[in-house]
Design a protein around this motif. Structure first.
Motif, mmCIF file in Angstrom:
data_model
loop_
_atom_site.group_PDB
_atom_site.id
_atom_site.type_symbol
_atom_site.label_atom_id
_atom_site.label_comp_id
_atom_site.label_asym_id
_atom_site.label_seq_id
_atom_site.Cartn_x
_atom_site.Cartn_y
_atom_site.Cartn_z
ATOM 1 N N LYS A 1 -18.624 -22.761 -39.790
ATOM 2 C CA LYS A 1 -19.886 -22.237 -39.140
ATOM 3 C C LYS A 1 -19.222 -21.291 -38.115
ATOM 4 O O LYS A 1 -19.847 -20.286 -37.860
ATOM 5 N N LEU A 2 -17.970 -21.735 -37.304
ATOM 6 C CA LEU A 2 -17.589 -20.657 -36.443
ATOM 7 C C LEU A 2 -17.005 -19.430 -37.002
ATOM 8 O O LEU A 2 -17.273 -18.462 -36.290
ATOM 9 N N MET A 3 -16.515 -19.529 -38.326
ATOM 10 C CA MET A 3 -16.256 -18.317 -38.832
ATOM 11 C C MET A 3 -17.234 -17.311 -39.331
ATOM 12 O O MET A 3 -17.205 -16.136 -39.348
ATOM 13 N N GLU A 4 -18.443 -18.080 -39.581
ATOM 14 C CA GLU A 4 -19.668 -17.320 -39.663
ATOM 15 C C GLU A 4 -20.385 -16.539 -38.738
ATOM 16 O O GLU A 4 -20.691 -15.702 -38.637
ATOM 17 N N LEU A 5 -20.151 -17.297 -37.452
ATOM 18 C CA LEU A 5 -20.357 -16.760 -36.209
ATOM 19 C C LEU A 5 -19.588 -15.275 -35.778
ATOM 20 O O LEU A 5 -20.041 -14.417 -35.347
ATOM 21 N N VAL A 6 -18.198 -15.651 -36.189
ATOM 22 C CA VAL A 6 -17.398 -14.585 -35.968
ATOM 23 C C VAL A 6 -17.785 -13.262 -36.844
ATOM 24 O O VAL A 6 -17.896 -11.897 -36.405
ATOM 25 N N ALA A 7 -18.083 -13.654 -38.079
ATOM 26 C CA ALA A 7 -18.578 -12.388 -39.015
ATOM 27 C C ALA A 7 -19.651 -11.775 -38.490
ATOM 28 O O ALA A 7 -19.816 -10.722 -38.763
ATOM 29 N N LEU A 8 -20.729 -12.684 -38.218
ATOM 30 C CA LEU A 8 -21.973 -11.836 -37.722
ATOM 31 C C LEU A 8 -21.781 -11.161 -36.525
ATOM 32 O O LEU A 8 -22.586 -10.171 -36.167
ATOM 33 N N SER A 9 -21.073 -11.703 -35.567
ATOM 34 C CA SER A 9 -20.446 -10.910 -34.361
ATOM 35 C C SER A 9 -20.126 -9.516 -34.532
ATOM 36 O O SER A 9 -20.154 -8.676 -33.774
ATOM 37 N N LEU A 10 -19.542 -9.285 -35.741
ATOM 38 C CA LEU A 10 -18.970 -8.104 -36.062
ATOM 39 C C LEU A 10 -19.887 -7.178 -37.305
ATOM 40 O O LEU A 10 -19.392 -6.271 -37.761
ATOM 41 N N GLY A 11 -20.831 -7.851 -37.302
ATOM 42 C CA GLY A 11 -21.928 -7.129 -38.220
ATOM 43 C C GLY A 11 -21.585 -7.078 -39.542
ATOM 44 O O GLY A 11 -22.046 -6.409 -40.595
ATOM 45 N N LEU A 12 -20.788 -8.129 -40.088
ATOM 46 C CA LEU A 12 -20.560 -8.548 -41.375
ATOM 47 C C LEU A 12 -21.576 -10.020 -41.764
ATOM 48 O O LEU A 12 -22.259 -10.566 -40.981
ATOM 49 N N PRO A 13 -21.535 -9.660 -43.193
ATOM 50 C CA PRO A 13 -22.298 -10.829 -43.631
ATOM 51 C C PRO A 13 -21.686 -12.364 -43.362
ATOM 52 O O PRO A 13 -20.612 -12.442 -43.122
ATOM 53 N N ALA A 14 -22.651 -13.427 -43.029
ATOM 54 C CA ALA A 14 -22.045 -14.717 -42.589
ATOM 55 C C ALA A 14 -20.960 -15.234 -43.398
ATOM 56 O O ALA A 14 -20.133 -15.976 -42.742
ATOM 57 N N ASP A 15 -20.931 -15.092 -44.699
ATOM 58 C CA ASP A 15 -20.159 -15.687 -45.575
ATOM 59 C C ASP A 15 -18.890 -14.771 -45.889
ATOM 60 O O ASP A 15 -18.246 -14.883 -47.004
#
Length: 205
Positions: free
Chosen positions: A21-35
């Motif tokens: 979940k935390l890595m999904e948030l990191v991805a989203l914060s960078l404009g990347l897909p959650a997965d």
């Protein structure tokens, strides 16, 4: 498996879920897909470590380290600790050591070197250490999220460009971990082998 083993296994499984979940948030914060990061953990090498620090009565207890200065090499660390303080992080602006305040019912999350490389320094890992208490023992549980051993760690293509080139070269996670474990039994010039000790690792500062 005894009950304590079952508890550790159950705890680890829940930590994996939280880490995802935390890595999904990191991805989203960078404009990347959650997965975006999920594929790196198919055969992950994650683990938990149970830490116990004995009290150290001394005229200078703040100089007694329970864990030496280091940066976490992996993706991220989820730390669950008691109310006895001791974790300190090195402030980059002036090099001062700052005590991390213990917050009840809260985890401490450390970004690791792997995430720093993947995000091309958008997220940074920091140096930290553990100082022992002069009167009380300290307990903590650390979960380390690590990629699959065959992962080549390098800046994500989506986060690099001509204007923002890669700041680190690619390296093999499995080979690094093997070298780090080997170093535990060798007399080296560094206290704790880090990603930054890899030859020609850093491209730019």
């Amino acid at each position: 498996m005894n009950r304590s083993g079952e508890v550790c296994q159950e705890y680890t499984q829940e930590m994996v879920k939280l880490a995802y979940k935390l890595m999904e948030l990191v991805a989203l914060s960078l404009g990347l897909p959650a997965d975006r990061f999920h594929g790196f953990f198919k055969d992950q090498t994650s683990y938990i470590r149970l830490n116990h620090y004995n009290p150290y009565p001394s005229p200078s207890p703040h100089l007694a380290l329970g864990l030496g200065i280091h940066q976490d090499s992996g993706v991220l660390t989820i730390l669950n600790k008691d109310d006895v303080g001791g974790l300190e992080v090195k402030r980059k602006t002036d090099g001062e050591w700052v005590r991390v305040k213990s917050t009840p019912d809260a985890y401490i999350i450390n970004i690791g070197d792997t995430t720093q490389v993947w995000t091309n320094d958008e997220y940074e890992s920091v140096e930290h250490r553990v100082v022992v208490n002069s009167e009380r023992e300290r307990f903590s549980i650390a979960f380390f999220l690590h990629a699959s051993s065959y992962t080549m760690v390098e800046p994500l293509e989506e986060l690099t460009s001509e204007q923002n080139p890669a700041k680190n070269r690619a390296y093999s996670w499995g080979k690094f971990i093997a070298h780090k474990k080997w170093s535990d039994f060798q007399k080296l010039s560094v206290e704790n082998v880090q990603i930054s000790h890899l030859t020609d690792f850093r491209i730019s500062k």
